[in-house]
Design a protein around this motif. Structure first.
Motif, short mmCIF file in Angstrom:
data_model
loop_
_atom_site.label_atom_id
_atom_site.label_comp_id
_atom_site.label_asym_id
_atom_site.label_seq_id
_atom_site.Cartn_x
_atom_site.Cartn_y
_atom_site.Cartn_z
N ALA A 178 8.67 -14.75 9.81
CA ALA A 178 9.77 -14.09 10.30
C ALA A 178 9.31 -12.67 10.24
O ALA A 178 8.86 -12.21 9.35
N PRO A 179 9.88 -11.88 11.15
CA PRO A 179 9.73 -10.21 11.05
C PRO A 179 10.38 -9.74 9.86
O PRO A 179 11.57 -10.17 9.39
N VAL A 180 9.48 -8.88 8.88
CA VAL A 180 10.30 -8.09 7.67
C VAL A 180 9.60 -6.78 7.80
O VAL A 180 8.50 -6.43 8.14
N SER A 181 10.39 -5.82 7.34
CA SER A 181 9.94 -4.62 6.72
C SER A 181 8.75 -4.82 5.73
O SER A 181 9.21 -5.57 4.89
N VAL A 182 7.46 -3.91 5.64
CA VAL A 182 6.86 -4.08 4.52
C VAL A 182 6.29 -2.59 4.17
O VAL A 182 6.00 -1.69 4.98
N LEU A 183 6.46 -2.22 2.88
CA LEU A 183 5.94 -1.05 2.24
C LEU A 183 4.85 -1.45 1.19
O LEU A 183 5.06 -2.05 0.17
N ALA A 184 3.63 -1.23 1.60
CA ALA A 184 2.37 -1.51 0.71
C ALA A 184 1.90 -0.40 -0.13
O ALA A 184 1.77 0.66 0.62
N VAL A 185 1.60 -0.43 -1.43
CA VAL A 185 0.98 0.63 -2.10
C VAL A 185 -0.21 0.01 -2.84
O VAL A 185 -0.22 -0.85 -3.43
N HIS A 186 -1.38 0.84 -2.63
CA HIS A 186 -2.37 0.31 -3.10
C HIS A 186 -3.58 1.24 -3.37
O HIS A 186 -3.79 2.13 -2.58
N GLY A 187 -3.99 1.36 -4.73
CA GLY A 187 -5.14 2.27 -5.12
C GLY A 187 -6.37 1.69 -4.33
O GLY A 187 -7.05 0.76 -4.58
N TYR A 257 -7.33 5.92 -7.48
CA TYR A 257 -6.73 5.23 -8.32
C TYR A 257 -7.06 3.87 -8.27
O TYR A 257 -7.32 3.16 -7.30
N GLY A 258 -6.71 3.05 -9.33
CA GLY A 258 -6.93 1.66 -9.46
C GLY A 258 -5.68 0.80 -9.40
O GLY A 258 -4.81 0.91 -8.63
N HIS A 259 -5.72 -0.39 -10.25
CA HIS A 259 -4.82 -1.28 -10.36
C HIS A 259 -3.50 -0.97 -11.21
O HIS A 259 -3.45 -0.98 -12.14
N GLU A 260 -2.55 -0.19 -10.48
CA GLU A 260 -1.67 0.30 -11.15
C GLU A 260 -0.16 0.47 -10.30
O GLU A 260 -0.31 0.11 -9.21
N TRP A 261 0.98 0.75 -11.05
CA TRP A 261 2.23 1.15 -10.32
C TRP A 261 2.51 2.51 -10.41
O TRP A 261 2.78 2.82 -11.71
N PRO A 262 2.22 3.42 -9.63
CA PRO A 262 2.26 4.80 -9.69
C PRO A 262 3.91 5.10 -10.17
O PRO A 262 4.85 4.70 -9.89
N SER A 263 3.86 5.95 -11.12
CA SER A 263 5.02 6.37 -12.01
C SER A 263 4.85 7.46 -12.54
O SER A 263 3.75 7.95 -13.36
N PRO A 264 5.82 8.29 -12.70
CA PRO A 264 5.98 9.69 -13.46
C PRO A 264 5.92 9.55 -14.71
O PRO A 264 5.43 10.14 -15.61
#
Length: 295
Positions: A178-187, A257-264
């Motif tokens: 089904a159609p969905v909105s997608v935001l992908a973040v990848h190093g 950048y690598g395998h991470e969740w960007p965060s302040p």
């Protein structure tokens, strides 16, 4: 067969119940659900600020992680308290999700039906907390991001997906999503889930990855989107495609950048890689979700 029990609040207490005697109260509660013959658990954070018909965000931990670890690591509870949405942190069996393509661990080997578990969890939480079915979202890290994609591939329960350091395996069944909105973040320097696609080994798990731009193009095709518009604010490059009915597909590439969740708040990953601290992936995912309910 599906059974559910609830333990008392783990953090926070009080607050009015939302409905019947099995409704959740404000705070963080652990729920137990029997799905596919397994005892499954999820930690649910219900803010006092969440009114009726609140949004729900499922946050799926990475491989070798856990729901409680994801709750501690990514800052969703504080944002939920501020914005008035509910967050659920399910636990994968043996600390992993059966995200497709043989990944990952015993969950994949035993073909655990995590899609049914997650859809059943959403249905029960909707009943217990009077959630808005148009505003159910899923975010995941690594193996959890892969599971988020699989949930979107094989169900229609979520309006939008947020995938950090994830992929869709070439072997994952995703014939008619089904159609969905997608935001992908990848190093771009990710050595565990390869940005450019291919195979990698993480512990005992083999990860077969489609390239991040290819996955984004796949969802643009599902949604019938326009060509993406690219903007750059180093190290971030964002490709944003607008789609019918207000949907969007975005890819944020984090150069070097690598395998991470960007965060302040980040400093380095458990593997010793630096975390990009100039951008808050959690806040960006919530802004994206809030802007993209189901039409």
């Amino acid at each position: 067969m599906l059974l559910l029990g609830v333990l008392g609040p783990l953090t926070g207490c009080g607050g009015a119940a939302r409905g019947g005697p099995d409704s959740l109260r404000a705070g963080t509660t652990t729920v137990h659900l029997t799905s596919g013959g397994h005892d499954r658990t999820a930690h649910v954070h219900l803010p006092r600020s969440a009114g009726r018909d609140a949004p729900l965000v499922l946050v799926l931990h990475g491989g070798y992680g856990a729901g409680a670890q994801a709750e501690r690591s990514y800052g969703w509870d504080a944002l939920a308290d501020e914005q008035g949405f509910v967050v659920a942190y399910p636990d994968g069996l043996d600390r992993a999700w059966n995200s497709g393509g043989g990944c990952c661990g015993p969950s994949a080997r035993d073909d655990v039906d995590d899609v049914t578990f997650l859809t059943s969890l959403v249905a029960d939480l909707q009943r217990r907390t009077s959630l808005d079915p148009r505003r159910v979202f899923v975010a995941g890290m690594s193996n959890g991001a892969m599971m988020a994609y699989r949930l979107a591939c094989q169900s229609d329960v979520v309006a939008a997906v947020g995938a950090v350091a994830g992929t869709i395996s070439p072997q994952t069944d995703c014939p008619d999503p089904a159609p969905v909105s997608v935001l992908a973040v990848h190093g771009t320097a990710d050595t565990r889930v390869l940005y450019d696609g291919g195979s990698s080994t993480v512990g005992s798990a083999r990860v077969d990855a489609r390239a991040a731009p290819e996955v984004s193009a796949f969802w643009r095709g599902v949604d019938g989107c326009a060509a993406p518009v690219v903007s750059t604010a180093p190290p971030l490059t964002t490709a944003t495609a607008t789609c019918p009915q207000g949907r969007s597909v975005e890819l944020v590439s984090v150069a070097r950048y690598g395998h991470e969740w960007p965060s302040p708040a980040g400093s380095q990953t458990p593997h010793g890689e630096p975390v990009y601290t100039g951008w808050d992936a959690t806040a960006a995912l919530w802004d994206f979700f809030a802007a993209h309910p189901r039409p």
